[in-house]
Design a protein around this motif. Structure first.
Motif, short mmCIF file in Angstrom:
data_model
loop_
_atom_site.label_atom_id
_atom_site.label_comp_id
_atom_site.label_asym_id
_atom_site.label_seq_id
_atom_site.Cartn_x
_atom_site.Cartn_y
_atom_site.Cartn_z
N ASP A 143 -54.80 -89.02 33.19
CA ASP A 143 -55.69 -88.69 34.29
C ASP A 143 -56.69 -89.79 34.60
O ASP A 143 -57.34 -89.76 35.65
CB ASP A 143 -56.45 -87.40 33.98
N ALA A 144 -56.84 -90.76 33.69
CA ALA A 144 -57.78 -91.85 33.92
C ALA A 144 -57.20 -92.93 34.83
O ALA A 144 -57.92 -93.85 35.25
CB ALA A 144 -58.20 -92.47 32.58
N ILE A 145 -55.92 -92.85 35.14
CA ILE A 145 -55.28 -93.88 35.96
C ILE A 145 -55.80 -93.80 37.40
O ILE A 145 -55.91 -92.71 37.98
CB ILE A 145 -53.75 -93.71 35.94
N ARG A 146 -56.12 -94.95 37.98
CA ARG A 146 -56.44 -95.08 39.40
C ARG A 146 -55.42 -96.04 39.99
O ARG A 146 -55.52 -97.25 39.79
CB ARG A 146 -57.85 -95.63 39.60
N PRO A 147 -54.39 -95.55 40.69
CA PRO A 147 -53.37 -96.44 41.24
C PRO A 147 -53.99 -97.57 42.06
O PRO A 147 -54.93 -97.34 42.84
CB PRO A 147 -52.52 -95.52 42.11
N GLY A 148 -53.49 -98.76 41.89
CA GLY A 148 -54.02 -99.92 42.58
C GLY A 148 -55.05 -100.69 41.79
O GLY A 148 -55.45 -101.79 42.17
N THR A 149 -55.50 -100.11 40.67
CA THR A 149 -56.41 -100.83 39.78
C THR A 149 -55.71 -101.09 38.46
O THR A 149 -54.71 -100.45 38.12
CB THR A 149 -57.70 -100.03 39.50
N THR A 150 -56.26 -102.04 37.69
CA THR A 150 -55.72 -102.29 36.36
C THR A 150 -56.22 -101.25 35.38
O THR A 150 -55.50 -100.83 34.48
CB THR A 150 -56.12 -103.70 35.88
N GLY A 151 -57.48 -100.82 35.53
CA GLY A 151 -58.00 -99.79 34.65
C GLY A 151 -59.38 -100.12 34.14
O GLY A 151 -60.17 -100.81 34.80
N LEU A 152 -59.67 -99.61 32.94
CA LEU A 152 -60.95 -99.77 32.28
C LEU A 152 -60.79 -100.61 31.02
O LEU A 152 -59.69 -100.70 30.48
CB LEU A 152 -61.51 -98.39 31.90
N PRO A 153 -61.87 -101.21 30.53
CA PRO A 153 -61.74 -101.92 29.26
C PRO A 153 -61.22 -100.98 28.17
O PRO A 153 -61.70 -99.84 28.03
CB PRO A 153 -63.18 -102.37 28.97
N VAL A 154 -60.23 -101.44 27.44
CA VAL A 154 -59.68 -100.66 26.34
C VAL A 154 -60.78 -100.45 25.29
O VAL A 154 -61.56 -101.37 25.03
CB VAL A 154 -58.47 -101.41 25.73
N PRO A 155 -60.91 -99.26 24.71
CA PRO A 155 -61.90 -99.07 23.65
C PRO A 155 -61.80 -100.18 22.59
O PRO A 155 -60.72 -100.48 22.11
CB PRO A 155 -61.54 -97.70 23.07
N GLY A 156 -62.95 -100.75 22.26
CA GLY A 156 -62.98 -101.89 21.37
C GLY A 156 -63.13 -103.22 22.09
O GLY A 156 -63.39 -104.25 21.46
N TRP A 157 -63.00 -103.18 23.44
CA TRP A 157 -63.10 -104.38 24.26
C TRP A 157 -64.23 -104.21 25.28
O TRP A 157 -64.58 -103.10 25.66
CB TRP A 157 -61.80 -104.64 25.01
N GLN A 158 -64.74 -105.34 25.75
CA GLN A 158 -65.70 -105.38 26.84
C GLN A 158 -65.18 -106.33 27.92
O GLN A 158 -64.48 -107.30 27.61
CB GLN A 158 -67.07 -105.86 26.37
N ALA A 159 -65.50 -106.06 29.18
CA ALA A 159 -65.07 -106.91 30.28
C ALA A 159 -66.17 -106.97 31.33
O ALA A 159 -66.94 -106.01 31.50
CB ALA A 159 -63.78 -106.40 30.90
N ARG A 160 -66.22 -108.06 32.05
CA ARG A 160 -67.15 -108.20 33.17
C ARG A 160 -66.58 -109.19 34.16
O ARG A 160 -65.65 -109.95 33.85
CB ARG A 160 -68.53 -108.64 32.70
N VAL A 161 -67.13 -109.19 35.37
CA VAL A 161 -66.78 -110.17 36.40
C VAL A 161 -67.98 -111.09 36.57
O VAL A 161 -69.12 -110.64 36.71
CB VAL A 161 -66.44 -109.47 37.73
N GLN A 162 -67.74 -112.40 36.54
CA GLN A 162 -68.84 -113.36 36.58
C GLN A 162 -68.51 -114.51 37.52
O GLN A 162 -67.36 -114.70 37.93
CB GLN A 162 -69.11 -113.89 35.18
#
Length: 533
Positions: A355-374
């Protein structure tokens, strides 16, 4: 890595890691990521899993129907490890090249190399002598285990000092025959968690391969983050897919993840869409790993194939178009788990399932990881504004003796080379590659490497290689060539020449001849003009 605690007698890999101040920040916040100081990941994946789930459960399956239990796999791995140390003189820290079609034998060799405390360097079965020679030189490889059907190109590479042991050919010195003389368990080398376990080679935009160095704990970390937290396999799952074990996408999805979960994996030598669909039905595959191209091709071939056992579909290697996701869901009722990974980070670090899937997006940072846009100066950008994707987690980029480390890692973050947008709800949306890498059917192809090969042809004066958008493969390789005065050559002749020196997937599908290539006033090639047509 503390050299005093390392089990490696051959210290080449440790000595050629980047300086510690050039490493990315590492995160071990999840309780599952707090590993002991000493561990051997082959023991954890094989022996400990057999203890937890039972040694008679199926572990590896072959396309011909053969099934190896965890007990049988462990016995074969231990025999090969005995051969490595007792017969071949492999010592902890030596690099061992592995080459052959994807299958249980190649997987057993990989596990044996790690049990012996050596470093696995698994290459693609399609790579040509020049490519193999470069990898062996960069990693100072002295030993190779090679399928008898794949040995010719390795021998033609003429690597100085390389001792090649063949398996599956039936000769008296065949690895499998040597293994018969070594019954009994093998006591695995007591490696440190941060001893090097593998070097995975990838091509950068310059075409020179980069060796990505990963530790024993790293292999467990990808299983304990993406697999355990997002994919969530069960011991009854049967994994299968198209990526070979020479790709970290395949290594994780078809070996590390199923073994960590006590599940089994179907390892197919041929795993294109035409082979995958009947195999999924015949072997009751429940977890599938492949690239968007394969999902698109299989959509037109689903009729008559029983996919009722399939419950998980994972896509990575290139961007998954929303149209492909929706078409697959419409035909199968299965939600593709999209993800982005990198050889430098070993596997997937942004994804979403169910249910967390949003078609057209890659998704969210996997637990244990962090991500940002810079931005290019390293400043975080607001939601909705495109910029460079930066990530960090329990695994990070460590190139083997390569100054490009400073390009991939900055201020503690790994810079993947992708342009992304972060939506206000926290989902990450792919925009484009930020460099000149061509991604075709899930393969990363460096245009300059193909250009260099073209320039070795006597009829070629200049060459430029770019990715051209393609509805099926994402991109195809397109070459633009200026012929030497008086020379005559056809596109088919150039493609045939390239297939002798490059892996077939790197060879251009389009070759166009030009009188001149677009360049700046200073002579710099303007690839963007070629992409624009």
């Amino acid at each position: 890595m503390d050299p005093k605690t390392s089990a490696h007698l051959d210290t080449f890999a440790r000595e050629h890691l980047p300086p510690r101040d050039e490493w990315p920040d590492l995160l071990f916040d999840l309780p599952a990521l707090r590993y002991p100081d000493r561990l051997n990941c082959a023991v954890e994946l094989l022996d400990r899993t057999a203890e937890r789930f039972g040694p008679d459960r199926p572990a590896l399956r072959a396309g011909d129907g053969a099934v190896w239990s965890y007990r049988e796999l462990r016995e074969r791995v231990d025999r090969i490890a005995h051969v490595l140390t007792a017969d071949l003189g492999v010592v902890p820290g030596n690099r061992v090249l592995l080459r052959g079609p994807t299958g249980p034998r190649l997987a057993a060799c990989w596990l044996a190399v790690l049990k012996a405390g050596a470093i696995a360097v698994t290459v693609l079965d399609r790579q040509r002598p020049g490519e193999l020679s470069t990898i062996c030189s960069l990693a100072r490889i002295g030993h190779a285990l090679c399928d008898a059907r794949s040995v010719d190109d390795l021998l033609r590479a003429q690597v100085p000092g390389l001792r090649t042991t063949v398996y599956g050919g039936g000769a008296p010195d065949d690895l499998l025959r040597l293994a018969e003389a070594h019954p009994g368990p093998y006591r695995a080398v007591d490696t440190a968690a941060d001893d090097v376990a593998l070097i995975a080679f990838t091509s950068g935009t310059t075409g020179r391969p980069k060796g990505c160095v990963h530790f024993h704990r790293d292999l467990l970390a990808i299983a304990d983050t993406f697999s355990a937290q997002v994919l969530r396999p069960t011991p009854d799952d049967v994994f299968a897919g198209s990526p070979p074990l020479g790709f970290t996408f395949g290594l994780g999805g078809l070996l590390v993840f199923p073994l960590r979960a006590g599940a089994s994996a179907l390892l197919l030598e041929q795993a294109g869409p035409a082979q995958l669909l009947p195999a999924l039905a015949a072997h009751r595959v429940s977890v599938l790993f492949t690239a968007p191209t394969a999902y698109r091709v299989m959509l037109d071939r689903l009729d008559g194939h029983d996919l009722s056992a399939l419950r998980r579909c994972v896509s990575a290697g290139e961007n998954l178009p929303e149209a492909t996701w929706r078409a697959w869901y419409g035909r199968t009722g299965l939600r593709i788990i999209n993800g982005i990974g990198a050889t430098e980070l070993l596997h997937i670090f942004i994804s979403a399932a169910d249910d967390a899937i949003r078609p057209g997006t890659t998704g969210l940072p996997v637990p244990g990881w962090q991500a940002r846009v810079q931005d290019r100066e390293g400043r975080p950008l607001p939601d909705g504004e495109p910029g460079l994707l930066a990530v960090r987690g329990p695994v990070g980029c460590r190139y083997l003796a390569d100054p490009r480390q400073r390009e991939y890692v900055a201020n503690g973050w790994n810079l993947t080379g992708d342009t992304y947008v972060r939506d206000p709800d926290g989902y990450f949306r792919y925009v484009a590659r930020a460099d000149d890498m061509i991604i075709s059917s899930g393969y990363n192809i460096a245009g300059p490497e193909v250009e260099e090969a073209l320039l070795h042809h006597p009829a070629v004066a200049e060459a430029a290689v770019v990715g051209r958008p393609d509805g099926l493969r994402g991109q195809i390789v397109a070459a633009y060539v200026v012929v030497r005065g008086g020379a005559a050559v056809t596109a088919d002749e150039l493609r045939a020449y390239l297939k002798e020196v490059l892996a077939p997937y790197k060879c251009p599908r389009v070759v166009e001849f030009r009188d001149a290539l677009p360049r700046t006033a200073t002579g710099k090639l303007q690839r963007f003009r070629l992409r624009e047509g």
